[in-house]
Structure formats: C-alpha cells, structure tokens
Design an enzyme around this catalytic site. Sequence first.
Site, PDB file in Angstrom:
ATOM      1  N   ASP A   1       0.857  -1.142   0.033  1.00  0.00           N
ATOM      2  CA  ASP A   1      -0.020  -0.106  -0.043  1.00  0.00           C
ATOM      3  C   ASP A   1       0.890   0.994  -0.135  1.00  0.00           C
ATOM      4  O   ASP A   1       2.290   1.126   0.467  1.00  0.00           O
ATOM      5  CB  ASP A   1      -0.957  -0.071   1.197  1.00  0.00           C
ATOM      6  CG  ASP A   1      -1.614   1.133   1.417  1.00  0.00           C
ATOM      7  OD1 ASP A   1      -2.392   1.574   0.337  1.00  0.00           O
ATOM      8  OD2 ASP A   1      -1.721   1.701   2.604  1.00  0.00           O
TER       9      ASP A   1
ATOM     10  N   ASP B   1      -1.268  -0.824   6.162  1.00  0.00           N
ATOM     11  CA  ASP B   1      -1.366  -0.463   7.638  1.00  0.00           C
ATOM     12  C   ASP B   1      -2.824   0.070   8.063  1.00  0.00           C
ATOM     13  O   ASP B   1      -3.329   0.456   9.032  1.00  0.00           O
ATOM     14  CB  ASP B   1      -0.597   0.826   7.838  1.00  0.00           C
ATOM     15  CG  ASP B   1      -0.890   2.092   7.100  1.00  0.00           C
ATOM     16  OD1 ASP B   1      -1.487   1.932   5.913  1.00  0.00           O
ATOM     17  OD2 ASP B   1      -0.812   3.116   7.527  1.00  0.00           O
TER      18      ASP B   1
ATOM     19  N   ASP C   1      -6.877  -1.865   3.923  1.00  0.00           N
ATOM     20  CA  ASP C   1      -6.277  -2.937   3.747  1.00  0.00           C
ATOM     21  C   ASP C   1      -6.309  -4.316   4.117  1.00  0.00           C
ATOM     22  O   ASP C   1      -5.834  -5.150   3.765  1.00  0.00           O
ATOM     23  CB  ASP C   1      -4.526  -2.504   4.011  1.00  0.00           C
ATOM     24  CG  ASP C   1      -4.004  -1.326   3.381  1.00  0.00           C
ATOM     25  OD1 ASP C   1      -4.292  -1.017   2.106  1.00  0.00           O
ATOM     26  OD2 ASP C   1      -3.396  -0.442   4.229  1.00  0.00           O
TER      27      ASP C   1
END
Length: 771
Positions: free
Chosen positions: A460, A661, A665
């Site tokens: 990410d 995080d 996600d």
Amino acid sequence: MSSPITKPQYESVLIDVEGMKCGACLRAVEQTLLDQKNVESASVNLVQRTALIELNNKNENIESIINALKNRGFPATQRTNNQEHLNSDLSSSKKLWKQLMIALILLLLSVIGHLAEGGKINVPLLGTLPFHASLATFAVFGPGFSIIKSGIKSAIHFTPTMDTLVGIGVTSAYLASLSSLLWPNVGWPCFFNEPVMLLGFVLLGRFLEERARFRTGKALKELAKLQPDKARLLFKKGQIKEIRVGALKVGEQIQVLAGDRIPIDGTVIEGSSAIDVSSLTGEPLPLTASAGTSITAGTLNLDGTLIVQVDRIGAETALARIIGLVEQAQARKAPIQSLADQVAGRFCYGVVALSICTFFFWWKLGGKLWPEVLKSSGQGLMQGHQHMLNSSLGAEAQTSLGLAIQLSIAVLVIACPCALGLATPTVITVASGKAAQKGWLFKGGDVIEKAASINQIIFDKTGTLTIGRPAVVDYLATEDKSKLIQIAASLENNSRHPIAYAILQESQILNLPLIESSNIKTIPGKGICGNLKNIEGRVKIGTIEWAKSEGVIWNQSIDNHLERSIYASQSIVAVSIENELIGLIVIDDQIRDDASLALEELRNQGLILRIMSGDRRKSVQKIGRQLGFQTDLLRWQLLPEDKLNSLENLKHEGNIAMVGDGINDAPALASSHLGIAIGTGTQIAQDSADLILLGDRLKSLPEVFSLAKKTIRKIKQNLFWAFSYNIIALPIAAGILLPKYGLLLSPPIAALLMALSSISVVINSLSLKIS
C-alpha cells in the site's frame, strides 16, 4: 466480484504439558487432545512443552481436557501467568539436576567397583556382584524409576515413547542380570553395570538437552523480564507508596523515576522525558514523552520524572500481548514439521520391532553364521563374565544369548525420536524469540514458513511506503518563510484538517509562537479565514482556486511555476491578507527515509514488488518513480474490493505478501498468502495480518524475509541430521558391522550417542543468527 471467505472464530487456549520427552510423546499428546469433543485443532510444541488448542465452545470448562492428558501420563495446566511458567521451567531443571547427580554418583561407584574387581583398587567388597547389583537396583528404583514408570504407562496406552524404549532396555538388562545372580544355573548374562551406565548417560543427555532448550526460549524470557513487579502509586495528597503492579487500578496515577521501566500502559499527565522503546520495537531513537503521550509497559524512562495515568495493566498491556503472540507463534507448528511428527509417532513401534528381530537373530542365527563374534561360546557367563568397564562393548560376549540381549538393548536406546521431534520447534522457538526482540511478531511457525516461500510483495502507498502524515515540504512566492508559517499556523490552529496539522507541526519545528485569532470561519472544501491580532485585514488560507475567486492579486509567473510536474501531485495552500498574496505552502506525504534502501534489498533477494493504492494516479506514479517501480507494477484509485480482486488475480504468479496499515487494507491482508502490518497502523490491519512489524521502520522487512529463509534452512538441516542419524545408527546398533569389522555399540555408548543426537539438533538451532 469475489469476497474473502469468513473463517469461523475459535477460542485459543495455551496449555503447559509436562512429561513430553520425544516426538512420540508429542504425537500422543496431540492425538489425545484431538479426541476431545470441544477441541477443534491442536498444535503441540515439544521445545516449549505447550499445546495451543482451539475450542469450539469457549464457555465450556477445559478440566476434562486436562484430565484426559493426565490420564495418559502428561500432567497439564492452563497457562495464565508467564512468570509462573518460567519458575516451573527452573523447578523442572532443578529436579532433573538432582536425578543426574544421583545417577552420576552411581556411575562413578560402578567404575570404582570395576577397578576394584580388576585389582586396581584394594577394596574387594566393591568388586563383588552383590555390590554391582545394589548399585543397579538403586539406579532402577531411584533416578530411573520415573523413566520406567512413564514408559510403562505409555506402553499400556499403546503410545510408546522414548521412555518406553529406555525403560525396556534398562529393565531387560536389570532382570537378566538379577536372574543370573539369583539362579546361576540359568546361564543368562550378568551385566549390572548396564542399567547404571545407561541411565547415567540418558539423564546426562536430558539435562544438557534441557539446558539447551532453556536457552532457545531466552529471548522470550528477556521480554518477560521487562515487566517490573513494583510501581510507585501516587495518592491525592502527594504521598507515594510502592505497591505490586497487579494491585494497580485503571485511572490511578503512578510516578516513574529516571532509569525505571514503565510498569503499565498509560498516558503521561505531567513531566517530560526520553523513553527508550528499543526493547519492544527495535527502534534505536528514543521517544520524546510529555503530557498527553501514550507510553507502554516494558519501555525505559531515561532522564526525567513522569506522572503517568494507568490505562492498561497485566495481560492487557502491549508487552503482555506481544509475549502472548510470541508464545502462540512458538506453539503453532510449521507444515514442514508434519512429516517428522508422523514418523516420530510411529517410530517407537518400528524400533521395538527391530529390537525383537535383533534379539532373535543374534540368539538363534548370528552366533552360528559368524561364530568368531563370540569370545568363548561354551562358557557360562557367571564363570567367565568380566565386570570390566569395557566388557559391555561386546568384544568379550561369550554366548549368543548375551550378545543378543546387548544388541537388542542397544537398538532400543540408540533410537532417537527426540531429534525428529526437536528438529523444527527448536528453530521456530529461536527464530520467533529473536524476531520479537527486534519488534517482528510472527503469529505462528507456519507464518515463518510462508514468509520463506514468498516471491512477490504488494505495498500500500499511504502509511506504508510513505509516513502517512502530510508535512510541509516547500515554499513558493514568499521572502519570509517564518512569517508565512506563523500566520498560517495561527489561523489553522482552529482547524482539525490534516493540512492544518502539517502547518502547525512545521511551526513547532521552527519554534514560532502563535498569534491570537478571532472571527474564524471555515469554508468546506475551500479553506479557512479570520483575523489575527496586530495584523490588519482578513487572513485567508485555502486552495489556489478559492484564493483567485476571492480576488487575491495573482502573478502569471506563479501559475507558470506551478505547472511544473513536481507540483502536480502535491497540495498547494495559498496564504493571503485581504487581496495580497503573502506566499504558497507546498504540502505532501513524505516517503519513509528507509523505504528506498528496504525496497532495493528486497529486489536483491529476487522478490517482485508492486504498489496497489487508493490514491490518485499522479500521486502513485510519482512515488513509483522515486522508488524505482515500473509503471506496469503500479495500480491506483483502488477500493478495498478492487485491491482484493487484483490480489486474487496475481496469485497464479506465485505466493504473495501484502504490506499495509489501514482499514482499507484489511481484506487484502487477510486474503494474501502472508499479510504484513506496520505497527503504527490500525488495529484491524494488525488483527488481519500474519506478521506485525512494530515501530516505524520499513527496513526491517528485508531482514524478516532473510530470517525466514535462514530458519527454514536450519529446519531442513536438523531434519536431515535427525533422519540420517537414525537411518545409520539403528543398523549399526543391530550389529550389521559386527561380522566383518568386529564393531558394535554397547547400550551405554548407544545411550550417549542418542543424547548427543538430540543435543546437536538444539545446538544447531541456537546457532541461528538474524544477520
């Protein structure tokens, strides 16, 4: 559109199990647990002597499970306190030490007896058979009794273990010798030295193995020691009293002096200090703590006195949760261990069968096929048997029966299911413990194996490759940066927008005082305006488009400057007083300092790296260029379900790790082969992940994958040694080299080799290094 499969939730319970000595014991405990109705799954760790079970009904009492283990000869208790577990380990070591000392004293007396019998020492009484019989009897019913008792109990339940093999060997030698002593005409061999020496070497091996095993859990024990026992409770009248940490209550206040460890998770109420967090996160730089800062148990207060409000105590603290995660990780088995467990579970049956075959072969056939292996076949052993220390090596076997008994006992005691059972969990224990010290929390031995098999990683962007917090990175159209930030921060102090946070943070870095503000008005999606003390005119802060629409005088050269590609993905804030532009502030999310180096090391390991983000195309492409990503490895403007679908489509190209995080996600973290959460991320991301990296360092990631690969290599080395040892040692113990080379192993030497085999596996595991 596919969606992740929801897995049923089970209650995990960690149980301490006593009495496990080898892989066969492990198999017996595991099977006993799986036979219980309320147990969905069970993972048993021979090194830590624990069992992690998942219960179908968490409200049902586990007493029946504990009793089932006890009835099979494995006393068990539910793990509630890690310190009690450490004390139990020490108690077990002391008990084994006492047994060993008694066995070694008996072994020494046996050696002195042989010397006396040979005339080396002038004490005739010590060389007599009754003396050796007394030593053997004391050994069997003293330090060896628990082994024999455990072995018999396992045999009754048809789950033979290492104790069963040793017990049969010791009992056979003792009873044969006792029969020879009481009824000389039977003609059976008499070697009372065998039980004494055999038990001495077995207990020596177990003690050394126990000490080595104790060292494998050293990292976890050091983590547990970070928790102080006492705290300084602060009363309302300012009085301070030192009490047990367990007596504290949430909401109370404690005083933490410089040099003390933080005993609880709490919030600083008063004072400021530097906090060393390296013991939990591996982060080398200390945390600056002041009023409002959250601090965790186990960290070290370096240089100031703090007043801290208690938020969480005991099992609720971050330190306790970390220890719990490591304990569960060590209890969960890696798939690579399954073959060794299956072999170890059936191993003892094969060894007993081989021992029986060895006995009958050398009793009925061996002596006839190779008569030269017998020193003097016609003599009764009571007449010619020499009670010398080396007489048991087989070089002076006098009858087929004596040789058959010696070789069959050697087969029993040289077999080593212990090495098979220890091959994997010792390495997993060492690896997970050392990783925890670095702030890397694997949620199981299976996770370490998964990490070693990963060939592509998806990142990410926001909060993973970048810091995740906007910051001021540049200034435009201004001659006085300090004045620009001071004016902007004074007005933005009334806003909670992320951009306001970035401007305020910059003013704190520059140590600028804020100006009193009034008449504040926020225009959603555009900006904020108001008045500042001693500044004439209304101050406006917001988007460029809003500033232009409000009649701010604009220079065409500024627009030309902003058309440069470097500003295309950044946020630009215009600051003006009435219609006069006093400057532009450039704000952006910054790339982590260690991101570039971490990604380079991952690429050097042969891993394919990708970015999947919900951010805008220009922003993702900019980060991609800076970090060396090719355009085809970038995906942008993805919703959580889009990330999930993209990840599923990539699975056919190999095993995937997802690093994230945030809440968005979580689905991808759960669906990937290996979910990795950065420790500064959201709780749901950490709950969905298989591996948590505490702290704020991305450079740990290459080290994690390197450790995982080293761990699997160590496991393979251990398994190769364990299988090879048994494949080679068993035929030699059975006498395969005796006819041609005159070489065979006595039971005591076989017991020593068996012990060394287990110890070598543990020592090889302890040699695992992180870097």
